[in-house]
Write a protein that holds these residues in place. Structure first.
Motif, PDB file in Angstrom:
ATOM      1  N   VAL A  87       0.840  -1.202   0.000  1.00 30.14           N
ATOM      2  CA  VAL A  87       0.000   0.000   0.000  1.00 30.14           C
ATOM      3  C   VAL A  87       0.873   1.250   0.000  1.00 30.14           C
ATOM      4  O   VAL A  87       0.641   2.175  -0.787  1.00 30.14           O
ATOM      5  N   ASN A  88       1.875   1.299   0.867  1.00 34.09           N
ATOM      6  CA  ASN A  88       2.727   2.481   0.938  1.00 34.09           C
ATOM      7  C   ASN A  88       3.471   2.722  -0.379  1.00 34.09           C
ATOM      8  O   ASN A  88       3.661   3.871  -0.783  1.00 34.09           O
ATOM      9  N   ALA A  89       3.874   1.651  -1.050  1.00 33.39           N
ATOM     10  CA  ALA A  89       4.540   1.807  -2.349  1.00 33.39           C
ATOM     11  C   ALA A  89       3.571   2.423  -3.363  1.00 33.39           C
ATOM     12  O   ALA A  89       3.953   3.327  -4.130  1.00 33.39           O
ATOM     13  N   LYS A  90       2.325   1.973  -3.366  1.00 31.68           N
ATOM     14  CA  LYS A  90       1.311   2.537  -4.276  1.00 31.68           C
ATOM     15  C   LYS A  90       1.050   4.001  -3.955  1.00 31.68           C
ATOM     16  O   LYS A  90       0.908   4.824  -4.861  1.00 31.68           O
ATOM     17  N   VAL A  91       0.976   4.318  -2.672  1.00 33.83           N
ATOM     18  CA  VAL A  91       0.752   5.711  -2.260  1.00 33.83           C
ATOM     19  C   VAL A  91       1.897   6.589  -2.756  1.00 33.83           C
ATOM     20  O   VAL A  91       1.679   7.673  -3.308  1.00 33.83           O
ATOM     21  N   MET A  92       3.124   6.137  -2.571  1.00 28.85           N
ATOM     22  CA  MET A  92       4.277   6.941  -2.971  1.00 28.85           C
ATOM     23  C   MET A  92       4.363   7.114  -4.489  1.00 28.85           C
ATOM     24  O   MET A  92       4.906   8.106  -4.980  1.00 28.85           O
ATOM     25  N   GLU A  93       3.802   6.156  -5.244  1.00 28.54           N
ATOM     26  CA  GLU A  93       3.794   6.249  -6.709  1.00 28.54           C
ATOM     27  C   GLU A  93       2.620   7.074  -7.226  1.00 28.54           C
ATOM     28  O   GLU A  93       2.600   7.462  -8.395  1.00 28.54           O
ATOM     29  N   ASP A  94       1.625   7.344  -6.387  1.00 32.64           N
ATOM     30  CA  ASP A  94       0.438   8.088  -6.797  1.00 32.64           C
ATOM     31  C   ASP A  94       0.844   9.502  -7.203  1.00 32.64           C
ATOM     32  O   ASP A  94       1.621  10.154  -6.498  1.00 32.64           O
ATOM     33  N   PRO A  95       0.320   9.998  -8.335  1.00 33.11           N
ATOM     34  CA  PRO A  95       0.658  11.357  -8.776  1.00 33.11           C
ATOM     35  C   PRO A  95       0.317  12.440  -7.746  1.00 33.11           C
ATOM     36  O   PRO A  95       0.952  13.492  -7.734  1.00 33.11           O
ATOM     37  N   THR A  96      -0.618  12.168  -6.872  1.00 36.73           N
ATOM     38  CA  THR A  96      -0.980  13.128  -5.826  1.00 36.73           C
ATOM     39  C   THR A  96       0.210  13.426  -4.927  1.00 36.73           C
ATOM     40  O   THR A  96       0.311  14.513  -4.364  1.00 36.73           O
TER      41      THR A  96
END
Length: 125
Positions: A87-96
């Motif tokens: 989850v944290n990896a996805k969050v860090m990759e999110d354009p936001t």
């Protein structure tokens, strides 16, 4: 299932609390979007509890707050440590999360934030 929790203790200037709430609201939506089970942000309310004389360290002492600050206690719940990492990896990759999206400074000093990951040893639902 053994849950995993990321926990945070953050001193925040009282005058920055509204800005912090806005930032936390957006962050919560982002973590939930990417799979976190729960996202919680709470502001200090009963910071000098009467524990019937039992010695203890209060959250303001722990966070070394000044008179114009309060404590925010936060946690994010995941299925497991592996799930947290995903989850944290996805969050860090999110354009936001692109630093160009942040027009203002953080509403707290990140260097004073306490953080840790916790595996559950007792959990009731």
């Amino acid at each position: 299932m053994e849950r995993y929790v990321d926990g945070f203790v953050i001193p925040v200037l009282n005058e920055q609390l509204d800005a912090y709430r806005e930032m936390a609201s957006e962050a919560g939506k982002l973590w939930i979007k990417h799979g976190a089970l729960e996202y919680f942000e709470g502001v200090g309310d009963d910071m000098e509890p009467d524990m019937d004389g039992m010695p203890m360290v209060t959250f303001p002492q722990l966070a070394d707050t000044e008179s114009d600050e309060t404590v925010v206690f936060s946690f994010i719940v995941f299925e497991s440590r592996d799930h947290r990492d995903e989850v944290n990896a996805k969050v860090m990759e999110d354009p936001t999360m692109d630093s160009d999206n942040y027009e203002e400074e953080m509403p707290f000093d990140p260097e004073r934030m306490a953080y840790g990951g916790f595996r559950s040893i007792v959990s009731y639902e």
